[in-house]
Design a protein around this motif. Structure first.
Motif, mmCIF file in Angstrom:
data_model
loop_
_atom_site.group_PDB
_atom_site.id
_atom_site.type_symbol
_atom_site.label_atom_id
_atom_site.label_comp_id
_atom_site.label_asym_id
_atom_site.label_seq_id
_atom_site.Cartn_x
_atom_site.Cartn_y
_atom_site.Cartn_z
ATOM 1 N N ALA A 87 -4.613 12.239 15.673
ATOM 2 C CA ALA A 87 -3.411 12.907 15.179
ATOM 3 C C ALA A 87 -2.840 12.166 13.973
ATOM 4 C CB ALA A 87 -2.380 13.002 16.288
ATOM 5 N N THR A 147 -0.754 10.673 11.255
ATOM 6 C CA THR A 147 0.550 11.158 10.786
ATOM 7 C C THR A 147 0.481 12.640 10.413
ATOM 8 O OG1 THR A 147 0.043 10.452 8.544
ATOM 9 C CG2 THR A 147 1.261 8.900 9.939
ATOM 10 N N VAL A 148 -0.659 13.268 10.677
ATOM 11 C CA VAL A 148 -0.845 14.675 10.345
ATOM 12 C C VAL A 148 0.029 15.558 11.206
ATOM 13 C CG1 VAL A 148 -2.532 16.553 10.232
ATOM 14 C CG2 VAL A 148 -3.185 14.239 9.583
ATOM 15 N N ASN A 149 0.079 15.290 12.484
ATOM 16 C CA ASN A 149 0.882 16.101 13.408
ATOM 17 C C ASN A 149 2.294 15.556 13.494
ATOM 18 O OD1 ASN A 149 -1.335 17.653 13.973
ATOM 19 N ND2 ASN A 149 -1.853 16.597 15.858
ATOM 20 N N ARG A 150 3.158 16.184 12.719
ATOM 21 C CA ARG A 150 4.564 15.795 12.767
ATOM 22 C C ARG A 150 5.379 17.053 13.001
ATOM 23 N NH1 ARG A 150 6.710 12.803 7.718
ATOM 24 N NH2 ARG A 150 5.142 11.335 8.435
ATOM 25 N N ARG A 151 6.142 17.062 14.062
ATOM 26 C CA ARG A 151 6.959 18.221 14.400
ATOM 27 C C ARG A 151 8.201 18.219 13.512
ATOM 28 N NH1 ARG A 151 8.506 19.551 20.566
ATOM 29 N NH2 ARG A 151 6.238 19.457 20.667
ATOM 30 N N ALA A 152 8.497 19.354 12.953
ATOM 31 C CA ALA A 152 9.674 19.461 12.106
ATOM 32 C C ALA A 152 10.941 19.379 12.933
ATOM 33 C CB ALA A 152 9.640 20.783 11.351
ATOM 34 N N CYS A 153 11.947 18.768 12.364
ATOM 35 C CA CYS A 153 13.251 18.648 13.049
ATOM 36 C C CYS A 153 14.065 19.890 12.858
ATOM 37 C CB CYS A 153 14.035 17.452 12.507
ATOM 38 S SG CYS A 153 13.273 15.880 12.946
#
Length: 102
Positions: A94, A96-102
């Motif tokens: 994963a 830093t590719v998978n970052r959930r938006a706030c």
């Protein structure tokens, strides 16, 4: 992908005396007397920890006359190591590719 790590087993192994017992049993099968000598623990305390390890499936017993020998069940540790390895691999993939938006 949900990876299941056995938190109960991790809790069992987190105790320093139980981890010492597991480390000793990795080298050889030992009876309670040997484990008392090696750890310095009192018999009742040691018996309680061995019961927890036995119930968690980490060790198994072998009666021998009036003594009980304990041996490590390596598959219990391999299962935990595999689950932790899978978790690490998922995190590595994963990045830093998978970052959930706030």
């Amino acid at each position: 992908m949900l990876i299941s790590v056995d938190a109960d087993l991790m809790k069992v192994l987190a105790d320093p005396l139980r981890m010492r017992i597991v480390t000793l049993l990795a080298d050889e099968t030992l009876c309670t007397t040997h484990l008392m000598e090696e750890t310095g623990a009192k018999q009742t305390n040691l018996s309680n920890h061995l019961r927890v390890l036995r119930e968690a499936g980490v060790v198994e017993t072998e009666p021998c006359g009036r003594f009980t020998y304990y041996r490590l069940r390596p598959e219990s540790l391999e299962d935990l190591a595999g689950a932790l390895g899978d978790l690490a691999a998922t995190a590595r993939a994963a990045g830093t590719v998978n970052r959930r938006a706030c």
